[in-house]
Design a protein around this motif. Sequence first.
Motif, PDB file in Angstrom:
ATOM      1  N   SER A  12      -9.393  24.485  52.083  1.00 56.10           N
ATOM      2  CA  SER A  12      -9.204  23.641  50.904  1.00 56.10           C
ATOM      3  C   SER A  12     -10.392  22.689  50.766  1.00 56.10           C
ATOM      4  O   SER A  12     -10.895  22.154  51.753  1.00 56.10           O
ATOM      5  CB  SER A  12      -7.903  22.847  51.035  1.00 56.10           C
ATOM      6  OG  SER A  12      -7.822  21.832  50.058  1.00 56.10           O
ATOM      7  N   GLN A  13     -10.807  22.442  49.517  1.00 52.86           N
ATOM      8  CA  GLN A  13     -11.883  21.491  49.261  1.00 52.86           C
ATOM      9  C   GLN A  13     -11.374  20.066  49.075  1.00 52.86           C
ATOM     10  O   GLN A  13     -12.187  19.147  48.937  1.00 52.86           O
ATOM     11  CB  GLN A  13     -12.663  21.912  48.020  1.00 52.86           C
ATOM     12  CG  GLN A  13     -13.503  23.168  48.201  1.00 52.86           C
ATOM     13  CD  GLN A  13     -14.366  23.457  46.989  1.00 52.86           C
ATOM     14  OE1 GLN A  13     -13.847  23.737  45.910  1.00 52.86           O
ATOM     15  NE2 GLN A  13     -15.664  23.380  47.157  1.00 52.86           N
ATOM     16  N   ASP A  14     -10.069  19.878  49.082  1.00 56.01           N
ATOM     17  CA  ASP A  14      -9.509  18.537  48.928  1.00 56.01           C
ATOM     18  C   ASP A  14      -9.914  17.665  50.113  1.00 56.01           C
ATOM     19  O   ASP A  14      -9.799  18.077  51.273  1.00 56.01           O
ATOM     20  CB  ASP A  14      -7.986  18.633  48.837  1.00 56.01           C
ATOM     21  CG  ASP A  14      -7.336  17.280  48.728  1.00 56.01           C
ATOM     22  OD1 ASP A  14      -7.323  16.725  47.617  1.00 56.01           O
ATOM     23  OD2 ASP A  14      -6.860  16.766  49.759  1.00 56.01           O
ATOM     24  N   ASP A  67      -7.134  17.053  52.673  1.00 57.86           N
ATOM     25  CA  ASP A  67      -6.871  18.248  53.483  1.00 57.86           C
ATOM     26  C   ASP A  67      -7.960  18.426  54.537  1.00 57.86           C
ATOM     27  O   ASP A  67      -7.670  18.804  55.681  1.00 57.86           O
ATOM     28  CB  ASP A  67      -6.822  19.492  52.592  1.00 57.86           C
ATOM     29  CG  ASP A  67      -5.600  19.524  51.689  1.00 57.86           C
ATOM     30  OD1 ASP A  67      -4.602  18.851  52.017  1.00 57.86           O
ATOM     31  OD2 ASP A  67      -5.639  20.224  50.656  1.00 57.86           O
ATOM     32  N   SER A  75      -9.198  28.097  42.351  1.00 61.32           N
ATOM     33  CA  SER A  75      -9.938  26.831  42.356  1.00 61.32           C
ATOM     34  C   SER A  75      -9.608  26.037  43.609  1.00 61.32           C
ATOM     35  O   SER A  75      -8.514  26.143  44.174  1.00 61.32           O
ATOM     36  CB  SER A  75      -9.575  26.000  41.127  1.00 61.32           C
ATOM     37  OG  SER A  75      -9.906  26.691  39.942  1.00 61.32           O
ATOM     38  N   GLY A  76     -10.581  25.226  44.054  1.00 64.44           N
ATOM     39  CA  GLY A  76     -10.339  24.328  45.174  1.00 64.44           C
ATOM     40  C   GLY A  76     -10.458  24.954  46.536  1.00 64.44           C
ATOM     41  O   GLY A  76     -10.099  24.326  47.532  1.00 64.44           O
ATOM     42  N   ARG A  77     -10.984  26.190  46.616  1.00 64.98           N
ATOM     43  CA  ARG A  77     -11.163  26.860  47.897  1.00 64.98           C
ATOM     44  C   ARG A  77     -12.652  27.016  48.178  1.00 64.98           C
ATOM     45  O   ARG A  77     -13.452  27.252  47.277  1.00 64.98           O
ATOM     46  CB  ARG A  77     -10.500  28.243  47.916  1.00 64.98           C
ATOM     47  CG  ARG A  77      -9.049  28.257  47.532  1.00 64.98           C
ATOM     48  CD  ARG A  77      -8.162  27.465  48.464  1.00 64.98           C
ATOM     49  NE  ARG A  77      -8.246  27.897  49.855  1.00 64.98           N
ATOM     50  CZ  ARG A  77      -7.463  27.443  50.824  1.00 64.98           C
ATOM     51  NH1 ARG A  77      -6.543  26.531  50.552  1.00 64.98           N
ATOM     52  NH2 ARG A  77      -7.598  27.866  52.058  1.00 64.98           N
ATOM     53  N   THR A  78     -13.029  26.896  49.445  1.00 65.93           N
ATOM     54  CA  THR A  78     -14.448  26.928  49.797  1.00 65.93           C
ATOM     55  C   THR A  78     -15.090  28.279  49.496  1.00 65.93           C
ATOM     56  O   THR A  78     -16.226  28.335  49.023  1.00 65.93           O
ATOM     57  CB  THR A  78     -14.632  26.600  51.289  1.00 65.93           C
ATOM     58  OG1 THR A  78     -13.796  27.454  52.092  1.00 65.93           O
ATOM     59  CG2 THR A  78     -14.265  25.149  51.567  1.00 65.93           C
ATOM     60  N   HIS A 101     -10.642  31.755  36.726  1.00 64.53           N
ATOM     61  CA  HIS A 101     -10.154  31.652  38.099  1.00 64.53           C
ATOM     62  C   HIS A 101      -8.811  32.366  38.257  1.00 64.53           C
ATOM     63  O   HIS A 101      -8.044  32.510  37.304  1.00 64.53           O
ATOM     64  CB  HIS A 101     -10.001  30.186  38.504  1.00 64.53           C
ATOM     65  CG  HIS A 101     -11.298  29.490  38.725  1.00 64.53           C
ATOM     66  ND1 HIS A 101     -12.000  29.567  39.904  1.00 64.53           N
ATOM     67  CD2 HIS A 101     -12.056  28.717  37.887  1.00 64.53           C
ATOM     68  CE1 HIS A 101     -13.114  28.867  39.810  1.00 64.53           C
ATOM     69  NE2 HIS A 101     -13.177  28.342  38.598  1.00 64.53           N
TER      70      HIS A 101
END
Length: 353
Positions: free
Chosen positions: A132-134, A137, A207-210, A237
């Motif tokens: 996760s890019q958060d 997280d 979205s939001g994944r490396t 996406h």
Amino acid sequence: MSVTLADVAARARVSAATVSRVLSGNYPVAESTRARVLRAVEELEYVVNGPASALAAASSDLVGIVVHDLADPFFGILAGAVQTELSGAAGPGGEKLAVVCGTGGSPERELTYLTLLQRQRASAVVLTGSASQDAGDARALAAALARLTAAGTRVVLCGRPADTARDVPDTASLSTLAFDNRGGARQLTAHLIGLGHRRIGCVAGPSGRTTTAERLAGHRAALAAHGIEDAPRRIEHGAYDRASGYDAARELLRRDADLTAIVAANDTAALGVCAALRDQGRRIPQDVSVAGFDDLPFGTDASPALTTVRLPLQEAGARAGRLATGREQRPPGGVATLRAELMVRESTAVAYS
């Protein structure tokens, strides 16, 4: 003074029994409650079953392999290669017991499994796939990895970016095997551009994944290098599955019916793209070229055979298994980047005029 279960319960504003249920994973707990307990565990750096030194001195023969999707061939190949190395482990301790944990791509489930593996005194953990890019997280994951390595568990990040462990204290117990997702995606899009394609759609991953970010960055870098517009309407996406590839392709073609090529986030999504094109009466590659990523085994049997980017999944899993058992030396700096290779097959051709 050592942090206790009661301390965690107080921080999370739940009962000690609820904390125990979350850490054991044997009872249903609301996801919001689970997340609150795990956050308290991370903030307090709570180590289950006593101090880290005791865990290190009494590690088990268990090795955890954490994957996103048990049914995805990408993860099946990685996990199978890891397990093969574990079954061949020789020397003190002999063979290891592999436990494969499927997270469904959930950062919360990933943290839960890491906590449970620590509790079981796993000798090693192999953590696969994108992250996760958060920011929250990422911090929680770094804290969990730090606790594992401090407890004497070897940790191998397989398929994660090189900077995943940047916030983990430097340790000889942690290694990263990264894929060159960006370079591979750049090669793939440059191949299509070399065939004369200028209107290229992109079925990106979630979205939001490396991994999604890396592959999309490579695609955009190739467009920029050739002076081609990076049009948002040509990017859609979706999940790394066939249904998402199908739906994303239909949406891209609705926005721009003149696309001459579509690159997909992975080979499974590419099959969905091909199905969507056939349903619209478009030929592959005469009307629209299609390309995937990963080079999964079914790609060569597709009709037409799928142009893709080969990642060394078998090699990566085998190396991860050897690192997990201490039978391979840690790479310099703890990180090794594995090369991606363009595989040109029949699903791509010169753009129609």
